[in-house]
Design a protein around this motif. Structure first.
Motif, PDB file in Angstrom:
ATOM      1  N   GLY A  70       1.781  -1.037   1.385  1.00 31.10           N
ATOM      2  CA  GLY A  70       1.752   0.005   2.444  1.00 31.10           C
ATOM      3  C   GLY A  70       2.078   1.565   1.962  1.00 31.10           C
ATOM      4  O   GLY A  70       2.247   1.749   0.859  1.00 31.10           O
ATOM      5  N   THR A  71       2.328   2.228   3.070  1.00 32.51           N
ATOM      6  CA  THR A  71       2.734   3.744   2.564  1.00 32.51           C
ATOM      7  C   THR A  71       4.110   3.892   2.972  1.00 32.51           C
ATOM      8  O   THR A  71       4.680   5.128   2.774  1.00 32.51           O
ATOM      9  CB  THR A  71       1.706   4.583   3.668  1.00 32.51           C
ATOM     10  OG1 THR A  71       1.999   4.201   5.073  1.00 32.51           O
ATOM     11  CG2 THR A  71       0.564   4.504   3.345  1.00 32.51           C
ATOM     12  N   SER A  72       4.837   2.944   3.297  1.00 31.48           N
ATOM     13  CA  SER A  72       6.422   3.187   3.487  1.00 31.48           C
ATOM     14  C   SER A  72       7.064   2.665   2.498  1.00 31.48           C
ATOM     15  O   SER A  72       7.032   1.704   1.939  1.00 31.48           O
ATOM     16  CB  SER A  72       6.745   2.627   4.903  1.00 31.48           C
ATOM     17  OG  SER A  72       8.272   2.635   5.043  1.00 31.48           O
ATOM     18  N   GLU A 126      -0.595  -1.892  -2.258  1.00 26.32           N
ATOM     19  CA  GLU A 126      -0.980  -0.559  -2.644  1.00 26.32           C
ATOM     20  C   GLU A 126      -0.273  -0.245  -3.790  1.00 26.32           C
ATOM     21  O   GLU A 126      -0.620   0.543  -4.470  1.00 26.32           O
ATOM     22  CB  GLU A 126      -0.739   0.278  -1.526  1.00 26.32           C
ATOM     23  CG  GLU A 126      -2.001   0.147  -0.350  1.00 26.32           C
ATOM     24  CD  GLU A 126      -1.497  -1.004   0.455  1.00 26.32           C
ATOM     25  OE1 GLU A 126      -2.548  -1.430   1.214  1.00 26.32           O
ATOM     26  OE2 GLU A 126      -0.586  -1.523   0.670  1.00 26.32           O
ATOM     27  N   ASN A 127       1.014  -0.393  -3.589  1.00 24.75           N
ATOM     28  CA  ASN A 127       2.085   0.168  -4.689  1.00 24.75           C
ATOM     29  C   ASN A 127       2.503  -0.805  -5.743  1.00 24.75           C
ATOM     30  O   ASN A 127       2.639  -2.017  -5.621  1.00 24.75           O
ATOM     31  CB  ASN A 127       3.428   0.697  -4.090  1.00 24.75           C
ATOM     32  CG  ASN A 127       3.051   1.459  -2.706  1.00 24.75           C
ATOM     33  OD1 ASN A 127       2.306   2.209  -2.787  1.00 24.75           O
ATOM     34  ND2 ASN A 127       3.877   1.218  -1.532  1.00 24.75           N
ATOM     35  N   ASN A 133       9.794  -0.975   2.145  1.00 23.27           N
ATOM     36  CA  ASN A 133       9.095  -2.201   1.946  1.00 23.27           C
ATOM     37  C   ASN A 133       9.486  -2.891   0.565  1.00 23.27           C
ATOM     38  O   ASN A 133       9.827  -2.405  -0.422  1.00 23.27           O
ATOM     39  CB  ASN A 133       7.417  -1.933   1.560  1.00 23.27           C
ATOM     40  CG  ASN A 133       6.712  -1.500   3.210  1.00 23.27           C
ATOM     41  OD1 ASN A 133       7.207  -2.136   4.278  1.00 23.27           O
ATOM     42  ND2 ASN A 133       5.881  -0.550   2.990  1.00 23.27           N
TER      43      ASN A 133
END
Lengths: 114, 114
Positions: free
Chosen positions: B96-98, B30-31, B101
Motif C-alpha cells: 500500500g501507500t501508507s 507495492e513497496n 504497514n
C-alpha cells in the motif's frame, strides 16, 4: 539528528521471568513505532507496533509501551521462553507518506538463562 | 503465508565482480526495500521502490543500483564489488501507500567479497 537506539546491547533473563527491552528515539515527529525480532539465520520478523496516539499496546505475551515525553519505547515479554532468544530491533517512522523511511535501531540481543 | 525469498543465502565474490542479488515477494506488495545489516550498525536502507520501475535512494546508495521491472521482483546490483560491501543483505516488502504497514523480510543473503 535522528536516531533510534537501545540502552543495552545484550540482555540476559532467566527462563520464566519477564523481559523488558528498551529503546530511545530522538525525533519527536516520529509517529509510528515497530518492534522486530530476528532469530539467528533469519530475517527480522514483526512483533508488534504502536502509533503515537497510544501509550500502550498488548499482543500475545508482549506489550509495547510508548512514553512520548521522554521519547522512550519498551517491549515487555511475559514469561520468557527459550524461543524468545533473538535480537530485538525497535524502529520508528515519521509521517504517512508512502516513501517515508523506517529507521531501525541497532538491536538488543536477548539471552535466556535456563 | 506471506513470503519474501532471496536468491541466495550465501554468496562469495571477488573484488571487481558484478553481483546481482534477487528478491521476490508473492504478496502483491507495492513497496520493496533493500537493507544491509552490519554488526553494531543495525539495518541501513540502501534503496527502496514503491512501484514498478520506480526507485528511491536510501541512506547508503553509493556503490549500488537497483532494478524493478516487475512488481514482485526487486534486484540489487553491485556494479563492481568491493570488500567493504561484505555484509548481510536483507530484502523486505510492504503493501500500500501508507507507511503504517508492516515490512516483511526475506531470510537474507550473506555476501562475502574477497
Amino acid at each position: 539528528g535522528e536516531s533510534v537506539g537501545l540502552h543495552l546491547p545484550t540482555l540476559s533473563v532467566q527462563e520464566g521471568d519477564n523481559s523488558i527491552i528498551n529503546c530511545a528515539y530522538s525525533n519527536s515527529a516520529s509517529d509510528y513505532f515497530i518492534w522486530y525480532k530476528q532469530e539467528s539465520g533469519k530475517g527480522p520478523q514483526f512483533i508488534i507496533d504502536i502509533r503515537s496516539n497510544m501509550d500502550k499496546r498488548q499482543g500475545q505475551r508482549v506489550t509495547v509501551l510508548l512514553n512520548k515525553t521522554v521519547k522512550h519505547l519498551s517491549l515487555q515479554i511475559a514469561a520468557t521462553q527459550p524461543g524468545d532468544s533473538a535480537v530485538y530491533f525497535c524502529a520508528e517512522n515519521i509521517g504517512v507518506n508512502r516513501d517515508d523511511k523506517i529507521i531501525f535501531g541497532k538491536g538488543t540481543r536477548l539471552h535466556i538463562l535456563p | 503465508d506471506v513470503k519474501v525469498t532471496q536468491s541466495s543465502r550465501y554468496l562469495v565474490k571477488r573484488t571487481g565482480e558484478k553481483v546481482f542479488l534477487e528478491c521476490v515477494q508473492d504478496m502483491d506488495h507495492e513497496n520493496m526495500f533493500w537493507y544491509r545489516q552490519d554488526p553494531g550498525l543495525g539495518l541501513r536502507l540502501i534503496y527502496f521502490s514503491y512501484d514498478v520501475k520506480m526507485k528511491e535512494k536510501g541512506d547508503i546508495p553509493e556503490g549500488y543500483s537497483v532494478s524493478r521491472e516487475k512488481k514482485e521482483r526487486f534486484s540489487l546490483i553491485l556494479e563492481s564489488a568491493s570488500t567493504n560491501q561484505t555484509s548481510m543483505y536483507l530484502c523486505a516488502s510492504s503493501r500500500g501507500t501508507s507507511a503504517y504497514n508492516e515490512q516483511f523480510f526475506g531470510p537474507g543473503t550473506r555476501l562475502t567479497v574477497l
